[in-house]
Structure formats: structure tokens, C-alpha cells
Design a protein around this motif. Structure first.
Motif, PDB file in Angstrom:
ATOM      1  N   LYS A 537       0.653  -1.421   0.394  1.00 22.12           N
ATOM      2  CA  LYS A 537       0.031  -0.437  -0.156  1.00 22.12           C
ATOM      3  C   LYS A 537       0.638   0.860  -0.133  1.00 22.12           C
ATOM      4  N   GLN A 540      -2.851   3.675  -1.798  1.00 16.95           N
ATOM      5  CA  GLN A 540      -3.654   3.493  -2.300  1.00 16.95           C
ATOM      6  C   GLN A 540      -3.117   1.806  -2.219  1.00 16.95           C
ATOM      7  N   GLN A 545      -6.109  -2.350  -7.490  1.00 17.51           N
ATOM      8  CA  GLN A 545      -6.405  -0.085  -8.256  1.00 17.51           C
ATOM      9  C   GLN A 545      -6.194  -0.612  -9.528  1.00 17.51           C
TER      10      GLN A 545
END
Length: 613
Positions: A537, A540, A545
Motif C-alpha cells: 500500500k 492505495q 487498483q
């Protein structure tokens, strides 16, 4: 006049080397178009071949070829290829220049400007600058900066803006009368007086030199009528601007090589340069991986390049997505090791687990969540035993002769040769030299004898190590070598080298399966047997993603600079392995639709949250 390269010239190289240059590679050699070369395409080999062909017929003794790269690793790879050719060796001295962009800017622009202004340069090094600053920060200033999360002392630099130099003071957007501002400003002024600078600051001085002395551009162009740049995708905007000012002009011969899909070293606000946004000639055939890896990795190409493999497909374990949760996250390395145990044994290729974030972060997801002892500073690339015997003890921690153990020993021998006065040899070059040597079997046999011997037996060590030196051609040496090969007792710190060197070991069917853990940025340019991508991470969750692209649900590019950066990082990771890709994703971040699509598009799903394994 620049030598003209013909197909006959290339044919001659093919006959001498056994290399094959297809139409795309021939055009890259003969022309000066910018090239996007996919992972495993043999880009360094192509560049070296072109340089050797140019050198064969280079007649001008005052004008040369300028060859630039982003890193020392790439520079050294090119130099090592040229050293093997009589023609290539001509390019290693005046009037030619082979170096990093930083070295070029320092030598031809920044240092001449500073000399003209009476600015002394004693050291150019980011780490040295940070230590200098930290040592002089007042307690009050430290507290102030701790309250400014975005303030970084490495930003205490000069910038050339509108014809003048400005000092950037971290934590402040304008002049201030505060004690913290005065402290930081005083430190920066002392750094300049003491001649200590950040790497980036040399580019600021270079910009100033180009502005105040336009003749320098003409002088460099005259000296270097031809320029090649490798790893162009990772050049920063200021590097790109300087190179274009000098080498990009009407009638220039300026060729750039790289892979825009692998531009992972630029910051979030520097996601493009003139190369990455240009229309590039593409080499999309890879000698690294099989067609199944090519198919999966193609989905992550931001430039929509369809990868093609030249390798014959072999029966391998299926590419696997491991689903984990907080309690099962640490099981994934063992499960991946079991998968890897069935792959062909190749001592030259490692098994690796990689992720985007290595440093521990509060409320984050990093490599330490999968391998708690991971420490970037203690990776194999950073840890160096003091003596040759230390390399053998380190390699002996591996229960069988694995690629990791053999590589460690070659690192020790490479260091030995450097101490003996030989030019630096990378592990890959040393491995190649041993492979081609008439003493190949004797050298490798002696390495195995030393590995299985008692490394606490001083007499045995001296006997075996001296025999190894004889086999590799060392007959006389200085005191420095004598000390390096001398015996030393085993150190307690070596009792746990596997953890120190960020490696996970699982014994599967009496075979040591070693998984090396590292960051994605650290493995760029490497080839692995198998690669496991661990979700991390950075603001995000990276895999989450772009998971739709990974499993084949989406083909369009994700929107937003950060998501595109994630995509490039994952592309780099997925194009490392020859045989097998593994991916780890949290069960809360993968849907049933994504699972179904993954299975339909070439993935196997292993859910580690369902039962203990």
C-alpha cells in the motif's frame, strides 16, 4: 563523418557472435529512431553491437560518441560488452564518453560553471548531505519539521529559477524570521561553503551554465556529433530538458533507448518526459519468458505493447493468484516455494518475492507484513562479508547448491579479483568467464569442495582457498588480497544469514527452495525463474487498483497518475520471471467476478484463507 552501418555489417556480427538480429533490431542498429525495447529484448546487446560497428570505422580522433545511461549498472553492462571487442575498446577513451547522465552533467556543465564562479565542490552525494544536515539541526528545528509531515530535509537545496539561484527551505513557503528557518538557512549556506551538494543541485548549476554560456552547447555538439542514451524512460524532467537542449537539433544524431512501460523511478508529479510521450519504434519480442507470461504481462502495458515470446513453451506450474487475509498472509511464501519446487533447476535464476513498498509504515501494507524480518538495508545487495571465507559461510547456509548460494560465492570471487587489480566483473560476467574457461569443472568442483568442508578448520581453508586462487589464475598478490583470503573464526552474526539477507527457505522434497524478498525497484533489469508479486500500500493498495487489468476484465488504462504508476510497477514485476508468476491479494479486495475472470484468462486461484496449509 559518422560511419554508415549496413546489413552486411550486421550479418558479419551475427556470424561471429551467433546472435540473431531480426528486422526490428536491424532497423534500430542502422537508424537513429527512438526505441522502446520490451523486457528481455536484449537491449544492451543491441546497443553494444551498434557501438562496436560504429567503432570499427570511426576515424575522427577529436570527435567521439557520447553514450549515456540512467544508472551505473546500465553503464557498466555496456562497458563490459565493449571490453570484449577490440573495436569496442576504442570507445572507452578520448574522444568518446561513456557514463551516467549525472557524470556527464557534472563533468561538462556543473563543475565548469562552479569553477567559473569560485564555488568549490568537495562532495556530491545525497546521503552525505542528509547526514550533514541532521548533525546540525537544532532540537527546536527538529520538532518543527516533525510537525510538517511533507517537509523533508533532503529538499534543502538550491534551485535555478528565472536566472537566479534560490534556496529551498523545507517546511516554509516564504521567507521567515523564525529560529527554525534561520537554522535551516544557515545549514544550507554552510553546505555551500563546505562544498557539499545533492546530486540534483548539479543539474541546477548545469542549467545556469547553459543559459549564461551558449557556446558550451556548440562545443559539446562539436565534440559529440552522435549521442545514445539508455534507460531513457527514467530520466527526470530536468535531465530530459538538458539532454534535449544539447543533443536535439536539426540534423542531430540522437538516439534514445528504453521502455516507457517500465518508467517506475519518476515521482508522481514527474510521470512523463519527452521520450515517454513520444511515438517510439517498438521491439516487442522477448527472449526472457514463455508465451503464457507474455500474455499475462501484456495486459499491464501502458503503451499497449503486445509482448511476443521467442522461448519454447515448457510445462510449468500454473500462474497463481493467492488470496490471503491478515492471519494467512505469512503463509504465501511457503505456498509459493512449493509451487517453485517443481520448476526446472536453474542455478543462474532465482525465485523472488517482490513488492512496491519495503519500509514499515503505520497503517500500511509492506513487505514486512509477509516477511517480518525484511530490511532493505540488509539485502544481499548491501551485505558484504569482510573476508572471502565469509562468503562461503554465507552460501553454506543454503543446504544445497542453489543459485543464491552460488551467486554469493561469485560475489566474493569478484571482490577478490578487484582487490587483485582486475577490472570490475559483475556476477553474470564472472559466471560467463568460468563457463567458457578450460578450468570450468575444476573451479566449480573446488567451490563445492570448500562448501562441504569444515570452514572452522584453518588448515583446510588455507589449502582449499590457495588452490581456488591458482585455478582462477592468481599467482601473485598484494597484502590486501592476503588479508581478504585469510582465515577468521565464524562470527555469531552469520548464524542467521538467511534472515539477514531477506531470504525465505522452504525444504520441499529434499530441495532447498529459496525465495529472495526485495522491492520491485531493486529487481528491475533482473531475470528470475519465478516471481511472486506481494500486494502493498502506497496511499492505495497497488494490486487492487489494477486488478481488473490483471485478470482481464478491463483493457483500458486506469485513470490517475498513481494508478498508472502502480500499473508500471506491476508490469516490471510480472516481466521478471522466465516460468511462473504469482500474485498475492487480500480477500477483501477481490470479487467473485474477478476470480471467475482470472480463471478464464489463465490464472489459478489458491485461497489461503479457507484452511490451514
Amino acid at each position: 563523418m559518422i560511419p554508415f552501418i549496413t546489413d552486411d555489417d550486421i550479418d558479419e556480427v551475427q556470424v561471429k557472435t551467433g546472435l540473431i538480429f531480426d528486422n526490428e533490431r536491424r532497423q534500430a542498429i542502422k537508424s537513429y529512431s527512438d526505441i522502446q525495447a520490451c523486457p528481455g529484448s536484449g537491449k544492451t546487446t543491441l546497443i553494444a553491437a551498434k557501438l562496436i560497428l560504429l567503432a570499427r570505422n570511426w576515424r575522427d580522433e577529436s570527435k567521439g560518441i557520447c553514450v549515456l545511461s540512467h544508472t551505473n549498472v546500465a553503464k557498466n553492462e555496456i562497458i563490459q560488452r565493449l571490453e570484449k571487442s577490440e573495436s569496442g575498446r576504442k570507445l572507452l577513451s578520448y574522444p568518446h564518453f561513456i557514463g551516467t547522465i549525472q557524470e556527464f552533467v557534472n563533468r561538462f556543465l556543473a563543475k565548469p560553471f562552479c569553477r567559473s564562479k569560485g564555488i568549490a565542490i568537495k562532495q556530491i552525494d545525497d546521503d552525505a548531505c542528509v547526514k550533514y544536515i541532521e548533525k546540525r539541526l537544532s532540537w527546536k528545528t527538529k520538532r518543527y519539521l516533525e510537525g510538517k509531515p511533507k517537509a523533508n530535509i533532503s529538499d534543502l537545496q538550491i534551485r535555478y529559477v528565472d536566472g537566479d539561484f534560490e534556496k529551498i527551505i523545507p517546511g516554509f513557503t516564504k521567507h521567515s524570521s523564525s529560529d527554525s528557518y534561520k537554522c535551516l538557512l544557515s545549514i544550507k549556506e554552510s553546505m555551500i561553503d563546505d562544498g557539499i551538494f545533492f546530486f540534483r543541485e548539479m543539474f541546477e548549476y548545469a542549467q545556469a551554465y547553459l543559459k549564461v554560456n551558449s557556446d558550451v552547447i556548440l562545443a559539446i555538439r562539436s565534440r559529440f556529433p552522435l549521442a545514445l542514451v539508455d534507460e531513457m524512460q527514467d530520466t527526470s524532467l530536468i535531465q530530459d530538458e538538458i539532454l534535449n537542449k544539447i543533443f536535439l537539433y536539426e540534423g542531430s544524431l540522437f538516439q534514445r533507448f528504453g521502455d516507457a512501460d517500465q518508467a517506475i523511478f519518476l515521482g508522481d508529479d514527474e510521470n512523463s518526459n519527452s521520450y515517454n510521450t513520444s511515438k517510439l519504434k517498438v521491439i516487442n519480442t522477448s527472449h526472457r519468458f514463455n508465451s503464457s507470461v507474455a500474455l499475462l504481462a501484456t495486459r499491464l502495458s501502458t503503451n499497449r505493447i503486445s509482448l511476443v515470446s521467442t522461448q519454447a513453451d515448457a510445462t510449468c506450474q500454473p500462474h497463481t493468484i493467492f488470496i490471503v487475509d491478515e492471519s494467512s498472509r505469512r503463509k504465501v511464501l511457503k505456498e509459493f516455494a512449493i509451487l517453485c519446487s517443481s520448476l526446472p533447476i536453474d542455478n543462474e535464476l532465482a525465485f523472488k518475492a517482490v513488492g512496491g513498498v519495503g519500509k514499515a509504515k503505520k497503517d500500511g501494507l509492506t513487505l514486512q507484513h509477509y516477511f517480518p524480518t525484511f530490511d532493505k538495508g540488509n539485502s544481499n545487495k548491501h551485505f558484504k562479508p569482510k573476508k572471502l571465507i565469509g562468503y562461503f559461510r554465507l552460501a553454506k547456509e543454503f543446504k544445497s547448491c542453489t543459485s543464491s548460494g552460488y551467486k554469493i560465492i561469485l560475489e566474493g570471487i569478484s571482490r577478490l579479483l578487484s582487490l587483485a587489480g582486475y577490472n570490475y566483473l559483475s556476477v553474470s560476467d564472472l559466471r560467463e568467464i568460468i563457463r567458457d574457461s578450460k578450468e570450468k569443472f575444476s573451479v566449480n568442483e573446488k567451490i563445492i569442495v570448500i562448501l562441504i568442508s569444515d570452514l572452522n578448520d584453518e588448515a583446510s581453508w588455507y589449502k582449499n582457498s590457495l588452490e581456488l586462487l591458482r585455478l582462477i589464475g592468481l599467482k601473485e598478490w598484494e597484502t590486501e588480497v592476503t588479508d581478504y583470503i585469510s582465515f577468521s573464526p565464524s562470527s555469531p552474526e552469520l548464524s542467521n544469514e538467511i534472515e539477514i539477507n531477506n531470504s525465505f527457505v522452504e525444504v520441499v522434497n529434499d530441495r532447498d527452495v529459496v525465495i529472495e524478498i526485495d522491492t520491485i525497484h531493486s529487481v528491475k533489469g533482473e531475470t528470475h525463474s519465478a516471481t511472486l508479486l506481494l500486494e502493498t500500500k502506497y496511499y492505495q493498495y497497488d494490486i487492487h487498483q489494477v486488478l481488473d487489468n490483471i485478470v482481464g476484465l478491463k483493457s483500458e488504462l486506469p485513470k490517475g497518475a498513481r494508478k498508472k504508476k502502480f500499473m508500471k510497477q506491476i508490469y516490471v514485476a510480472m516481466t521478471r520471471p522466465k516460468y511462473l508468476i504469482g500474485i498475492t491479494v487480500d480477500n477483501s479486495r477481490i470479487t467473485s467476478t474477478q476470480k471467475e475472470a482470472a480463471v478464464m484468462n489463465g490464472w489459478r486461484i489458491v485461497d489461503l484463507t479457507e484452511a490451514d496449509t
